[in-house]
Every structure is written in structure tokens, then in C-alpha cells.
Scaffold this motif. Sequence first.
Motif, PDB file in Angstrom:
ATOM      1  N   TYR A 175      -8.676  -7.506  -5.166  1.00 36.31           N
ATOM      2  CA  TYR A 175      -9.537  -6.320  -5.146  1.00 36.31           C
ATOM      3  C   TYR A 175      -8.970  -5.217  -6.049  1.00 36.31           C
ATOM      4  O   TYR A 175      -9.691  -4.593  -6.808  1.00 36.31           O
ATOM      5  CB  TYR A 175      -9.653  -5.736  -3.731  1.00 36.31           C
ATOM      6  N   VAL A 176      -7.655  -5.002  -5.928  1.00 36.96           N
ATOM      7  CA  VAL A 176      -7.061  -3.842  -6.593  1.00 36.96           C
ATOM      8  C   VAL A 176      -6.636  -4.156  -8.027  1.00 36.96           C
ATOM      9  O   VAL A 176      -6.848  -3.352  -8.931  1.00 36.96           O
ATOM     10  CB  VAL A 176      -5.858  -3.305  -5.773  1.00 36.96           C
TER      11      VAL A 176
ATOM     12  N   ALA B 278       5.615   4.942   5.642  1.00 43.77           N
ATOM     13  CA  ALA B 278       5.036   5.287   4.331  1.00 43.77           C
ATOM     14  C   ALA B 278       3.546   4.958   4.271  1.00 43.77           C
ATOM     15  O   ALA B 278       2.767   5.721   3.702  1.00 43.77           O
ATOM     16  CB  ALA B 278       5.787   4.530   3.235  1.00 43.77           C
ATOM     17  N   VAL B 279       3.157   3.858   4.862  1.00 47.87           N
ATOM     18  CA  VAL B 279       1.741   3.456   4.809  1.00 47.87           C
ATOM     19  C   VAL B 279       0.879   4.417   5.619  1.00 47.87           C
ATOM     20  O   VAL B 279      -0.198   4.816   5.185  1.00 47.87           O
ATOM     21  CB  VAL B 279       1.562   1.997   5.310  1.00 47.87           C
ATOM     22  N   PHE B 280       1.386   4.805   6.801  1.00 47.75           N
ATOM     23  CA  PHE B 280       0.555   5.634   7.683  1.00 47.75           C
ATOM     24  C   PHE B 280       0.935   7.113   7.673  1.00 47.75           C
ATOM     25  O   PHE B 280       0.294   7.909   8.346  1.00 47.75           O
ATOM     26  CB  PHE B 280       0.604   5.094   9.119  1.00 47.75           C
ATOM     27  N   ARG B 281       1.983   7.454   6.947  1.00 49.71           N
ATOM     28  CA  ARG B 281       2.433   8.847   6.850  1.00 49.71           C
ATOM     29  C   ARG B 281       2.620   9.459   8.238  1.00 49.71           C
ATOM     30  O   ARG B 281       1.998  10.450   8.597  1.00 49.71           O
ATOM     31  CB  ARG B 281       1.448   9.667   6.029  1.00 49.71           C
TER      32      ARG B 281
ATOM     33  N   PRO C 244      -4.728   3.725   4.176  1.00 53.10           N
ATOM     34  CA  PRO C 244      -5.160   2.545   4.946  1.00 53.10           C
ATOM     35  C   PRO C 244      -6.640   2.584   5.317  1.00 53.10           C
ATOM     36  O   PRO C 244      -7.168   1.593   5.791  1.00 53.10           O
ATOM     37  CB  PRO C 244      -4.284   2.591   6.206  1.00 53.10           C
TER      38      PRO C 244
ATOM     39  N   PHE D  60      -5.221  -0.601  13.257  1.00 52.62           N
ATOM     40  CA  PHE D  60      -4.924  -0.415  11.828  1.00 52.62           C
ATOM     41  C   PHE D  60      -3.509  -0.887  11.518  1.00 52.62           C
ATOM     42  O   PHE D  60      -3.252  -1.481  10.476  1.00 52.62           O
ATOM     43  CB  PHE D  60      -5.087   1.054  11.423  1.00 52.62           C
TER      44      PHE D  60
ATOM     45  N   ARG E 270      -1.832  12.781   0.636  1.00 51.42           N
ATOM     46  CA  ARG E 270      -0.990  11.881  -0.168  1.00 51.42           C
ATOM     47  C   ARG E 270      -0.831  12.418  -1.586  1.00 51.42           C
ATOM     48  O   ARG E 270       0.262  12.372  -2.167  1.00 51.42           O
ATOM     49  CB  ARG E 270      -1.610  10.483  -0.231  1.00 51.42           C
TER      50      ARG E 270
ATOM     51  N   ASP F 158       2.933   0.159  -7.396  1.00 50.40           N
ATOM     52  CA  ASP F 158       2.039  -0.629  -8.259  1.00 50.40           C
ATOM     53  C   ASP F 158       2.714  -1.055  -9.558  1.00 50.40           C
ATOM     54  O   ASP F 158       2.384  -2.086 -10.128  1.00 50.40           O
ATOM     55  CB  ASP F 158       0.712   0.099  -8.509  1.00 50.40           C
TER      56      ASP F 158
ATOM     57  N   GLU G 279      -3.735   6.275  -7.201  1.00 52.18           N
ATOM     58  CA  GLU G 279      -2.774   5.612  -6.314  1.00 52.18           C
ATOM     59  C   GLU G 279      -2.901   6.126  -4.881  1.00 52.18           C
ATOM     60  O   GLU G 279      -2.824   5.353  -3.918  1.00 52.18           O
ATOM     61  CB  GLU G 279      -1.362   5.885  -6.837  1.00 52.18           C
TER      62      GLU G 279
ATOM     63  N   ARG H 210       7.135  14.744  -7.186  1.00 51.67           N
ATOM     64  CA  ARG H 210       7.395  14.702  -8.631  1.00 51.67           C
ATOM     65  C   ARG H 210       7.649  16.090  -9.205  1.00 51.67           C
ATOM     66  O   ARG H 210       7.708  16.263 -10.430  1.00 51.67           O
ATOM     67  CB  ARG H 210       6.215  14.071  -9.353  1.00 51.67           C
TER      68      ARG H 210
ATOM     69  N   LEU I 194      -5.864   4.471  -3.292  1.00 56.99           N
ATOM     70  CA  LEU I 194      -5.638   3.047  -2.999  1.00 56.99           C
ATOM     71  C   LEU I 194      -4.630   2.857  -1.864  1.00 56.99           C
ATOM     72  O   LEU I 194      -4.659   1.846  -1.160  1.00 56.99           O
ATOM     73  CB  LEU I 194      -5.130   2.322  -4.247  1.00 56.99           C
ATOM     74  N   ALA I 195      -3.733   3.839  -1.704  1.00 59.13           N
ATOM     75  CA  ALA I 195      -2.679   3.693  -0.690  1.00 59.13           C
ATOM     76  C   ALA I 195      -3.169   4.010   0.718  1.00 59.13           C
ATOM     77  O   ALA I 195      -2.556   3.569   1.691  1.00 59.13           O
ATOM     78  CB  ALA I 195      -1.504   4.597  -1.037  1.00 59.13           C
TER      79      ALA I 195
ATOM     80  N   ARG J 149       0.823  -1.206   0.000  1.00 57.73           N
ATOM     81  CA  ARG J 149       0.000   0.000   0.000  1.00 57.73           C
ATOM     82  C   ARG J 149       0.858   1.258   0.000  1.00 57.73           C
ATOM     83  O   ARG J 149       0.438   2.290   0.491  1.00 57.73           O
ATOM     84  CB  ARG J 149      -0.896  -0.016   1.230  1.00 57.73           C
ATOM     85  N   ILE J 150       2.057   1.129  -0.529  1.00 52.33           N
ATOM     86  CA  ILE J 150       2.923   2.306  -0.561  1.00 52.33           C
ATOM     87  C   ILE J 150       2.840   2.906  -1.959  1.00 52.33           C
ATOM     88  O   ILE J 150       2.903   2.177  -2.954  1.00 52.33           O
ATOM     89  CB  ILE J 150       4.376   1.909  -0.218  1.00 52.33           C
ATOM     90  N   MET J 151       2.703   4.210  -2.027  1.00 53.74           N
ATOM     91  CA  MET J 151       2.558   4.852  -3.331  1.00 53.74           C
ATOM     92  C   MET J 151       3.802   4.618  -4.182  1.00 53.74           C
ATOM     93  O   MET J 151       4.925   4.732  -3.705  1.00 53.74           O
ATOM     94  CB  MET J 151       2.310   6.346  -3.162  1.00 53.74           C
ATOM     95  N   GLY J 152       3.603   4.285  -5.431  1.00 58.71           N
ATOM     96  CA  GLY J 152       4.715   4.083  -6.351  1.00 58.71           C
ATOM     97  C   GLY J 152       5.071   2.629  -6.553  1.00 58.71           C
ATOM     98  O   GLY J 152       5.906   2.301  -7.404  1.00 58.71           O
TER      99      GLY J 152
ATOM    100  N   ARG K  80     -18.303  -5.346  13.875  1.00 62.68           N
ATOM    101  CA  ARG K  80     -18.651  -5.340  12.454  1.00 62.68           C
ATOM    102  C   ARG K  80     -20.171  -5.285  12.247  1.00 62.68           C
ATOM    103  O   ARG K  80     -20.633  -4.822  11.222  1.00 62.68           O
ATOM    104  CB  ARG K  80     -18.053  -6.579  11.793  1.00 62.68           C
TER     105      ARG K  80
ATOM    106  N   LEU L 146      -9.786  -5.495   9.086  1.00 60.78           N
ATOM    107  CA  LEU L 146      -9.145  -6.357   8.088  1.00 60.78           C
ATOM    108  C   LEU L 146     -10.255  -7.061   7.324  1.00 60.78           C
ATOM    109  O   LEU L 146     -11.232  -7.514   7.914  1.00 60.78           O
ATOM    110  CB  LEU L 146      -8.258  -7.380   8.818  1.00 60.78           C
ATOM    111  N   TYR L 147     -10.082  -7.146   5.997  1.00 63.24           N
ATOM    112  CA  TYR L 147     -11.150  -7.741   5.205  1.00 63.24           C
ATOM    113  C   TYR L 147     -10.588  -8.444   3.998  1.00 63.24           C
ATOM    114  O   TYR L 147      -9.433  -8.265   3.677  1.00 63.24           O
ATOM    115  CB  TYR L 147     -12.141  -6.655   4.773  1.00 63.24           C
TER     116      TYR L 147
ATOM    117  N   PHE M 137     -11.562   1.361   1.657  1.00 66.38           N
ATOM    118  CA  PHE M 137     -12.132   0.008   1.616  1.00 66.38           C
ATOM    119  C   PHE M 137     -11.882  -0.539   0.207  1.00 66.38           C
ATOM    120  O   PHE M 137     -12.570  -0.163  -0.748  1.00 66.38           O
ATOM    121  CB  PHE M 137     -13.624   0.105   1.923  1.00 66.38           C
ATOM    122  N   LEU M 138     -10.894  -1.414   0.098  1.00 72.02           N
ATOM    123  CA  LEU M 138     -10.443  -1.847  -1.228  1.00 72.02           C
ATOM    124  C   LEU M 138     -11.416  -2.795  -1.926  1.00 72.02           C
ATOM    125  O   LEU M 138     -11.282  -3.036  -3.118  1.00 72.02           O
ATOM    126  CB  LEU M 138      -9.065  -2.511  -1.110  1.00 72.02           C
ATOM    127  N   LYS M 139     -12.371  -3.331  -1.173  1.00 72.33           N
ATOM    128  CA  LYS M 139     -13.339  -4.237  -1.800  1.00 72.33           C
ATOM    129  C   LYS M 139     -14.200  -3.512  -2.829  1.00 72.33           C
ATOM    130  O   LYS M 139     -14.764  -4.131  -3.709  1.00 72.33           O
ATOM    131  CB  LYS M 139     -14.265  -4.823  -0.729  1.00 72.33           C
TER     132      LYS M 139
ATOM    133  N   GLU N 154      -2.542  -3.759   8.838  1.00 75.25           N
ATOM    134  CA  GLU N 154      -1.642  -3.582   7.688  1.00 75.25           C
ATOM    135  C   GLU N 154      -0.462  -4.552   7.755  1.00 75.25           C
ATOM    136  O   GLU N 154      -0.018  -5.054   6.732  1.00 75.25           O
ATOM    137  CB  GLU N 154      -1.151  -2.131   7.602  1.00 75.25           C
TER     138      GLU N 154
END
Lengths: 404, 272
Positions: free
Chosen positions: A223-224, A350-353, B202, A332, B248, A190, B196, B256, B199-200, A185-188, B48, A403-404, B205-207, A336
Motif C-alpha cells: 500500500y505504502v 512511538a506508534v501510539f505516542r 495508526p 488497535f 506528529r 521509511d 510521513e 528536527r 502514514l505513521a 509505522r514509526i516516523m523516520g 465491518r 486490520l486490513y 487507512f493505508l489502502k 499494530e
Amino acid sequence: MTHPTHKAFLTPAADVLARLYRAIFRLFGRQTDEQTEPTKIQADLCLALAARPALPETVLQAFAAEPLAAGDARFIARHEQLDRGLAALELWRAGRGSMIAVTGPQGCGITSFLQQLAARAGEHETYRYGKLTRRPYDISDTMVLLNAAIGCEQPRGSVEELVEYLNGLTPSVFAIDNGHFLACRIMGTDEAIRVFGAVMVATQQKHLWLLGCQEYAWRRLSYVYQAERYFSDRIELAFFSEPELGECLATRLRGSGIGLDVATGGEQEPVPAVLARHLSTLQKLSNGKPDLAFFYFLNSLLVHAETKQLDMRAAVTLDFSALKQLTSEELFTLAEVAAHGQLTLTEHRAVFRVSAQESRLLLERLYHQCLLDKDPNAAEPTYRLVTVYSDVVTRYLSNANFLY
Amino acid sequence: MQEDTIAQLVELLSLSRLLQAALVLAFAWLALRIVHLGLQQLIQRFPRYRLQMGQIFPVIRIFTWFLAIAFIIFGIIRPPQTIVFAVLGSLGLAIGLAAQGGVRNLLAGVMMIFNPPFRVGDMVHFGGHYGEVIRLDLSVTWLRTLDDNVVMVPNAAVLDNAVANANSGELSEMVVVNIDLPRAVPIQELRALATEAALASPYTFLKKPVSVTVESRYELGFLLRLVIKAYVVDIRLERLLSSDITERFIEAMQAREINTLRADSADLTAQS
């Protein structure tokens, strides 16, 4: 003086009343003076992990929770999954390569399964097992890791070169483990995943690709990136059922060299009586996860020094109440870490900044609560869920919608 | 005749009957308290399903009070028909005159039980306010807005205005993030960056899918608006996700070296 029959009647009645009293108090969010019932003693996570059961070394070795090498007799069950793997091998022999994902929760035995498939490949067939050793961050990083995983002696620098090299090889089976490193889940990052996929897709006509990936990472990739669309089959490994767990424990117990079948005159029972009595409890406590079942089993097992006879005491359960005290930030973080397989300090930042200090504070706190494990050999602090009870933590996170 | 009725009424409301009625009310209150605490425990254990469990209590509460009052009237006081009609008539007149709005709210509350436009835990636009439904009463609904204010909205608002429900009983909901940019920026690159960034996070919800669209706008000059649509994992994190995606995205632009100020001046030059 109380009559014995009266006493026999009064004791359970008093017990029921005491339980009711405690239940009502708990419902109103209060604690009774009597904190725990004697049958439900819970062990502190850190102390339980640090303690080493007082058992012979051969027993401890037999129950070591490590991936099993190809042909190891301790590998049991997974018949349906192996059949599906073998069917894919047959198709590949007939000239039809494909991509197969092998997925399952952490600690279910993906590495062992991939190794067992190697044992079923023919003598003159090429089965290359490799694994991703870390997370790829960009295209060049992916090329380095892919070259290493497939055993390319002269590393190729571009996708085209690598595809050309692979298509020039004799048809082979490539089993790539630790696919969870791809879900990031870190930008860049993918592009790294797309490159990895492109190489596999472009060479699947010739080769059979097997990708081992932890369940939550696979879900994210699906998913992604719609990963499941590119794979012709997904072999799902679940934890053991009760009979499978019994077989697993019995196999390892017999492997430890302890004479289990003395009482039956050498005739082997599928599950020794001493184990059968506690199997249901072990299954319930471990949810069929082998290493957690080993943990509970070894902590309940007694080996008499002189007679070498086995006995088992009631299992002392682990205390997971620490999970209920966590903040949403910490939950969280755990989620992750679970989905990524592991996170370094930099990756967490990076994930949580967040700042390096905040990351360290959070991860170290979870580490000291024994909810995370730290790799002592890694160049940078690397955290992952404690493997033994990772399933308990992921189920908690899933139930709490992290988490899912 | 009127004196007889009053005398009968006084006789009916004897001390023992009043005590019995009080006991029934206390029992109903205690039963509701136990159910509420029990549900809270369940919600804590299964977060949930907090929305599904949260919607049960308002219905139970209304039915419990209804049953308790019906039992007091017909089981304890047992008034003769003349008294019932006299009291109902007087009450009806008094309530009708004095509390038109209140009755309207009550009726709307009853209607909302049988045909609920939202439930406890939903994020709604209701009565001119946007927030999470934290409590449903028979005559009013309590919302917690994004500024953490608790707002009481009369239920009659549901009869007069449209209600927008952002999640309809689910924990995830769509969050829309608008980012305005000068027209001369590299659109494709920024659209990829926005995807991006979403999606990044946390909290995404990626579903459910993430989408980024581009709109053209004019506000003191031509602008491009990136509309990022992503689902948040829990409705309570709506603002957090929105802010996280924006941060982000801006950080990625800075990394960039996509300078929006320079692009802006280039755009103005092009216009002139």
C-alpha cells in the motif's frame, strides 16, 4: 410412567424448545441460567496454553510447531508454490535474476518453505538463508542488518559499497526471512525500507532474492511503497486444506513411532481411521493452521498406556470471548502488533505516542489475557500475537475493521 | 347523512375491532423490536458491515408500519367506501392545513427511501449540520455531531439544500488537515515530514493514498499552508486522526529543530 417411545419423542422436542428459549434470550441480550451446552465446553486461553497434554514425549516432539529444516520429511503439500520457486531458480540459472516475495499469514510455514527451496538448489549453487533479527530504524541500522542477513564477512557501510560487493559475487540465491520487520509505522523509518529495497533492486540482475514476509506486513509494504511492483512474483502460502491437514497430522503421527497401521495389517491408510473421524472438526476449529490443529489434536488425543492404541475425544474449544471485551485502544494495539509482526515497548510508544507507563499497562494487560506473547530473552520487553491462535485474533481484528 | 356516517363510524370501531387493531400494532412493534435487536447482534458480530446493515432497518420499519396500518383498515375495520372517502377527505384537509411542513417532511422521507442520499452511519453535511447519521425516520433524520450533540434535522431539508456525504456507505473517509506555516520554512523537508506523519498514524487507512499539497496564503503576512489529505480507517475516528497527524508533524518539526518562530521573523525581515 412415561412410555419409552413417548420419552424418545419428548426428549428432542424439549431440547428444541430449550434451544429456542435460549436463542430468544440471547437475542434480547440476556443470559439464561444454563450458561453452556455440554457439547460446547470452552477452555480458558491461559490455562489451555499452560496445560501440557499427558502424552508420550515422542508424540509431543513430533508435533513441535517449529520451522522444518531443509529435506525434513514432515514438510508436506505446497507443490504449486514449490514449482513456482523452482521456476524462479531455473530462470536465475539461465542468467535472469529477480525478486520473489513469499508471503502468508503468521504460522503458515514461510521459514520452512524457504528452507525447502534450499534443498532444491544444486550442490554447487550458493543458497544463502538469512533473516532480519530486528527492525531497522535508519540507514546505518539497515546496513548492519543486511550485511548480517547476506553473510557479508566484512560489513559494508554504504549502499554503493554493498551493491558493488554483491555484484562482485558469483550469482547466488539470497533468501531473507522476517521481512515483516520492514513494515514499520514509526516516523523516520521509511529511509531504512528504501535502502533495503534499493540494494535488492540494484543487484537483482545477478542474484535471486527471496523475501519471506507475513501477509499483513506485505500488504502495508504494498500500500505504502508499492512493493509488489518491484517483485516479479509473489508466492502465497495459505493454511492447509482438509486433506493436506490430514496428511500433515498423519505424517507427524507416524513419525512419533506409534504403530498406527496395526489394525490394517501394516497397510498404510492415507489418514488413519482414528484421525479421519475428527479431521473435519479439526479443520473447522483450526482453519487449517498447522500449530492450532496440533494443539487441538494433542488435547483430544488419548494413548492407552498398555495397548498403545490411539483414541480421540471431542475437542475442547478455546474461549476467545476476551476479544469482545477489548477497547478500541487495545484492538488497535493488537492490530499494530499483528501488522508489525512484533512490537517492543519503545516501538509501541512511538506508534501510539503514549507514555511508557501507558504502553506497559496496555501491553501487559493483553499479555495477561493471553492475547499477546512476550519474548523472555529479548533485551527489551517484546510482544507478539500468541502464534498458536494468531489467525483467530487477526480474523477478529479484520472483521472489526482494525486490520486490513 | 352526516349523522349516518358518524353512526357507521362508531359501529365500525367496536371494542373487539379496536382490540384486534391494538394486537396488530403490538405485533408489528414486537416484530420490529426483534428485527432491530437481531440486526444489532449482527452488527456487533460483523462491525465491518455496520453501514450496510444499518440502512436496512429504516426501510423495514416503514414497510412494517405501512402493512400493519393497511391490514387494520382493510382487514379488520373494513369500512365502506363512503366512510373511507369521508375520513380521507377530512384527514387530508386537516393535515394539509395544519401540517404543511410535516407532510413535506414525510414526502421527503419517502423520497429518501427510494433514492437515499445517505444511510445510517454516513458522515454528512445536512441541514446546516455535520455529523454521523444515527437514525433515519420518515420525517426527520438524527445526526450525532463531532461535539457529541444529537441533532434532529427535518427531512424536508433534503429538498431545499445540497447534501454532502463524506463516505457514501464506506467506513473510510477523507480527512483534510491544514497546517499554516511561515513562508521561510524548508518546504520540501516539511512536505516529506507531513506525508510521513500521515502514514505513521495508526488511524490512517493505508489502502488509500495520502497526499500533501502546498498553498500560498495571505493573512496578516504571507503564509504557506500544508494541506494533508489522508483517509481515516473508520469515520468515527475522524477527529482523532486529524489531531494525531498534527501532533506528529509538530513533534517531528521540534525534533528536527525547525523553528517556525525564527523562520517567521526571517520572513518578516525579508519582506521589510
